[in-house]
Enzyme design. Structure first.
Site, PDB file in Angstrom:
ATOM      1  N   HIS A  68       0.807  -1.195  -0.031  1.00  0.00           N
ATOM      2  CA  HIS A  68       0.008   0.090   0.169  1.00  0.00           C
ATOM      3  C   HIS A  68       0.959   1.345   0.196  1.00  0.00           C
ATOM      4  CE1 HIS A  68      -3.808  -2.071   1.710  1.00  0.00           C
ATOM      5  NE2 HIS A  68      -3.369  -2.662   0.697  1.00  0.00           N
ATOM      6  N   GLU A  70       0.783   3.793   1.866  1.00  0.00           N
ATOM      7  CA  GLU A  70       1.234   4.123   3.272  1.00  0.00           C
ATOM      8  C   GLU A  70       2.470   3.473   3.691  1.00  0.00           C
ATOM      9  OE1 GLU A  70      -3.335   4.494   2.948  1.00  0.00           O
ATOM     10  OE2 GLU A  70      -1.878   3.023   2.413  1.00  0.00           O
ATOM     11  N   CYS A  96      -6.068   1.289   5.547  1.00  0.00           N
ATOM     12  CA  CYS A  96      -6.382   0.385   6.105  1.00  0.00           C
ATOM     13  C   CYS A  96      -5.992  -0.005   7.559  1.00  0.00           C
ATOM     14  CB  CYS A  96      -6.351  -0.925   5.203  1.00  0.00           C
ATOM     15  SG  CYS A  96      -4.562  -1.386   5.075  1.00  0.00           S
ATOM     16  N   CYS A  99      -2.289  -0.826   7.412  1.00  0.00           N
ATOM     17  CA  CYS A  99      -1.389   0.365   7.206  1.00  0.00           C
ATOM     18  C   CYS A  99      -1.501   1.376   8.513  1.00  0.00           C
ATOM     19  CB  CYS A  99      -1.794   1.328   6.053  1.00  0.00           C
ATOM     20  SG  CYS A  99      -1.435   0.477   4.474  1.00  0.00           S
TER      21      CYS A  99
END
Length: 139
Positions: A68, A70, A96, A99
């Site tokens: 991801h 992040e 999410c 993260c």
């Protein structure tokens, strides 16, 4: 947020382009977008595992070639020896739970995001950790 959206355009994900930018003291520390780990083939080249296996959005995050945005922005800062404790993370999408846990442990104190992402456990953990959370475009 305009810079974060520009970073998201670098994605190699076939399903969703996400960008993240870490900022501290009005300076950009690092940027990240979602895609496969460095040196590995991207979904653009090999196809989307999640799509091929009909994995619904928001589930089974581990079944994906990509990181991801992040995660990538935190890793980029670490690779370059950049301290991010106390920083703000700007994201095109709300993080999410995976993260969110990384953001909490990295010492990031504020999340600014543009689009929602329904993850009640992430919301609960971020509130419990005392992070400031700002949505730019309210529904």
């Amino acid at each position: 947020m305009a810079i974060t959206k520009m970073v998201a355009k670098r994605t190699t994900c076939l399903r969703r382009g996400v960008g993240a930018v870490l900022v501290k003291d009005k300076r950009i520390l690092a940027t990240g977008y979602n895609g496969a780990p460095a040196g590995l083939r991207h979904c653009e080249e090999v196809g989307c595992l999640r799509e091929n296996e009909s994995i619904p959005s928001g589930t089974r995050h581990e079944l994906c070639r990509g990181l991801h945005a992040e995660q990538n922005v935190i890793v980029q800062a670490a690779n370059h020896g950049i301290a991010i404790d106390g920083a703000t993370i700007y994201c095109t999408n709300k993080p999410c739970v995976i993260c969110s846990k990384m953001i909490i442990n990295a010492g990031i104190k504020k999340i600014v995001y543009d689009e929602g992402y329904n993850d009640p456990l992430a919301d609960q953990m971020l509130v419990e950790a005392g992070l400031e959370i700002v949505r730019l475009n309210s529904p």
